[in-house]
Scaffold this motif. Sequence first.
Motif, mmCIF file in Angstrom:
data_model
loop_
_atom_site.group_PDB
_atom_site.id
_atom_site.type_symbol
_atom_site.label_atom_id
_atom_site.label_comp_id
_atom_site.label_asym_id
_atom_site.label_seq_id
_atom_site.Cartn_x
_atom_site.Cartn_y
_atom_site.Cartn_z
ATOM 1 N N ARG A 184 -1.617 -54.834 -56.334
ATOM 2 C CA ARG A 184 -1.713 -53.881 -57.450
ATOM 3 C C ARG A 184 -0.716 -52.736 -57.269
ATOM 4 O O ARG A 184 -0.115 -52.257 -58.237
ATOM 5 N N THR A 185 -0.548 -52.298 -56.029
ATOM 6 C CA THR A 185 0.419 -51.230 -55.743
ATOM 7 C C THR A 185 1.838 -51.692 -56.049
ATOM 8 O O THR A 185 2.633 -50.961 -56.653
ATOM 9 N N LEU A 186 2.170 -52.923 -55.626
ATOM 10 C CA LEU A 186 3.509 -53.456 -55.883
ATOM 11 C C LEU A 186 3.749 -53.651 -57.373
ATOM 12 O O LEU A 186 4.861 -53.405 -57.866
ATOM 13 N N ALA A 187 2.719 -54.082 -58.092
ATOM 14 C CA ALA A 187 2.857 -54.267 -59.539
ATOM 15 C C ALA A 187 3.149 -52.938 -60.218
ATOM 16 O O ALA A 187 3.976 -52.859 -61.140
ATOM 17 N N GLY A 188 2.494 -51.878 -59.756
ATOM 18 C CA GLY A 188 2.747 -50.558 -60.325
ATOM 19 C C GLY A 188 4.108 -50.017 -59.954
ATOM 20 O O GLY A 188 4.735 -49.290 -60.731
ATOM 21 N N ARG A 189 4.598 -50.395 -58.773
ATOM 22 C CA ARG A 189 5.875 -49.867 -58.296
ATOM 23 C C ARG A 189 7.070 -50.604 -58.890
ATOM 24 O O ARG A 189 8.082 -49.999 -59.244
ATOM 25 N N PHE A 190 6.972 -51.938 -58.992
ATOM 26 C CA PHE A 190 8.117 -52.737 -59.420
ATOM 27 C C PHE A 190 7.968 -53.342 -60.818
ATOM 28 O O PHE A 190 8.890 -53.997 -61.304
ATOM 29 N N GLY A 191 6.825 -53.152 -61.453
ATOM 30 C CA GLY A 191 6.639 -53.563 -62.842
ATOM 31 C C GLY A 191 6.918 -55.021 -63.119
ATOM 32 O O GLY A 191 6.394 -55.932 -62.468
ATOM 33 N N GLY A 192 7.806 -55.262 -64.114
ATOM 34 C CA GLY A 192 8.103 -56.621 -64.557
ATOM 35 C C GLY A 192 8.701 -57.497 -63.483
ATOM 36 O O GLY A 192 8.482 -58.720 -63.471
ATOM 37 N N ARG A 193 9.460 -56.919 -62.571
ATOM 38 C CA ARG A 193 10.053 -57.704 -61.477
ATOM 39 C C ARG A 193 8.969 -58.338 -60.622
ATOM 40 O O ARG A 193 9.074 -59.501 -60.236
ATOM 41 N N TYR A 194 7.930 -57.555 -60.331
ATOM 42 C CA TYR A 194 6.859 -58.113 -59.513
ATOM 43 C C TYR A 194 6.029 -59.121 -60.307
ATOM 44 O O TYR A 194 5.583 -60.132 -59.765
ATOM 45 N N ALA A 195 5.843 -58.861 -61.608
ATOM 46 C CA ALA A 195 5.092 -59.793 -62.451
ATOM 47 C C ALA A 195 5.781 -61.154 -62.480
ATOM 48 O O ALA A 195 5.122 -62.213 -62.391
ATOM 49 N N ALA A 196 7.112 -61.159 -62.598
ATOM 50 C CA ALA A 196 7.869 -62.411 -62.608
ATOM 51 C C ALA A 196 7.782 -63.105 -61.255
ATOM 52 O O ALA A 196 7.633 -64.336 -61.173
ATOM 53 N N TYR A 197 7.875 -62.322 -60.201
ATOM 54 C CA TYR A 197 7.768 -62.875 -58.836
ATOM 55 C C TYR A 197 6.383 -63.476 -58.621
ATOM 56 O O TYR A 197 6.250 -64.580 -58.089
ATOM 57 N N VAL A 217 11.325 -57.677 -51.553
ATOM 58 C CA VAL A 217 11.884 -58.860 -50.888
ATOM 59 C C VAL A 217 11.243 -60.107 -51.483
ATOM 60 O O VAL A 217 10.020 -60.262 -51.457
ATOM 61 N N THR A 218 12.076 -61.002 -52.017
ATOM 62 C CA THR A 218 11.554 -62.208 -52.669
ATOM 63 C C THR A 218 12.224 -63.483 -52.146
ATOM 64 O O THR A 218 12.012 -64.559 -52.700
ATOM 65 N N ASP A 219 13.035 -63.368 -51.109
ATOM 66 C CA ASP A 219 13.692 -64.553 -50.560
ATOM 67 C C ASP A 219 13.143 -64.865 -49.173
ATOM 68 O O ASP A 219 12.188 -64.232 -48.716
ATOM 69 N N GLY A 220 13.748 -65.840 -48.499
ATOM 70 C CA GLY A 220 13.263 -66.226 -47.176
ATOM 71 C C GLY A 220 11.825 -66.711 -47.250
ATOM 72 O O GLY A 220 11.442 -67.440 -48.178
ATOM 73 N N PRO A 221 10.989 -66.305 -46.291
ATOM 74 C CA PRO A 221 9.580 -66.734 -46.329
ATOM 75 C C PRO A 221 8.846 -66.218 -47.554
ATOM 76 O O PRO A 221 7.840 -66.795 -47.984
ATOM 77 N N TYR A 222 9.361 -65.142 -48.162
ATOM 78 C CA TYR A 222 8.721 -64.566 -49.343
ATOM 79 C C TYR A 222 9.070 -65.322 -50.627
ATOM 80 O O TYR A 222 8.558 -65.000 -51.683
ATOM 81 N N ALA A 223 9.924 -66.336 -50.494
ATOM 82 C CA ALA A 223 10.186 -67.220 -51.630
ATOM 83 C C ALA A 223 9.164 -68.350 -51.663
ATOM 84 O O ALA A 223 9.068 -69.074 -52.651
ATOM 85 N N ARG A 224 8.406 -68.478 -50.592
ATOM 86 C CA ARG A 224 7.399 -69.548 -50.514
ATOM 87 C C ARG A 224 5.973 -69.006 -50.592
ATOM 88 O O ARG A 224 5.053 -69.716 -50.978
ATOM 89 N N SER A 225 5.791 -67.768 -50.208
ATOM 90 C CA SER A 225 4.465 -67.146 -50.238
ATOM 91 C C SER A 225 4.625 -65.652 -50.470
ATOM 92 O O SER A 225 5.535 -65.030 -49.908
ATOM 93 N N ARG A 226 3.755 -65.089 -51.296
ATOM 94 C CA ARG A 226 3.825 -63.643 -51.521
ATOM 95 C C ARG A 226 3.272 -62.870 -50.327
ATOM 96 O O ARG A 226 3.537 -61.674 -50.181
ATOM 97 N N ASN A 227 2.506 -63.543 -49.502
ATOM 98 C CA ASN A 227 1.865 -62.880 -48.356
ATOM 99 C C ASN A 227 1.959 -63.722 -47.087
ATOM 100 O O ASN A 227 0.942 -64.129 -46.514
ATOM 101 N N PRO A 228 3.166 -64.027 -46.618
ATOM 102 C CA PRO A 228 3.283 -64.890 -45.431
ATOM 103 C C PRO A 228 2.711 -64.271 -44.158
ATOM 104 O O PRO A 228 2.216 -65.000 -43.298
#
Length: 214
Positions: free
Chosen positions: A180-193, A128-139
Amino acid sequence: MSFEDFVRAFVACYFIFVALHYTARLSGLRARRGFPHAPVGPWRSANGLNQIVFRLFRAAILGLMTLRVFVPATDVFLGALPVLETDAVRAVGFVAMCAGLAVADHAHSYLADEWRSGTAARAADVLVTDGPYARSRNPIFTGVLIGQAGLFLAAPSLFTLACLAIGAAVILRQVGVEERTLAGRFGGRYAAYRARVPRWGAVGMAARGVTERR
């Protein structure tokens, strides 16, 4: 009723509400989805230890903040800080606790069924990268930290100061584990986010700006 008595009762009711709210939500999610959304996992793991420490402190806060409503002398045991015991400081703490709960609960509700606590739960299907997660990775964690700071101001004591310090340390450690878990799970998508969205939202951006100017 004085404002001090009001805030004292508010703090106790706040943590009673939080405990009931999340317990009921976790129970409902498990009944609907068939698996726990917030298991502790192996206690020797970083995730498991963080969850245990956080839950123990939350239980202690709930018990002691409720006790001090009926036994005001509990404040002496908690190491009250009279220099901060003013209505102005209590009011700031009250507002911060309300704001923190609103931020955390909004982000929590936005995730809906995708919400997980920690890394031991069954993996979420989407990032999820929209809504509150578009403003903070850890709202959610941002809201918890705001609320924890509010608790210290609403009920200033050595105990609530320790809860703030330890809670912040545990959250910072847990954020690292989860990212770190999310980076391993979603790879480049999470790196860009991660490159696009700050960890702590506007608060993090302001702090980063101050650091860069130095």
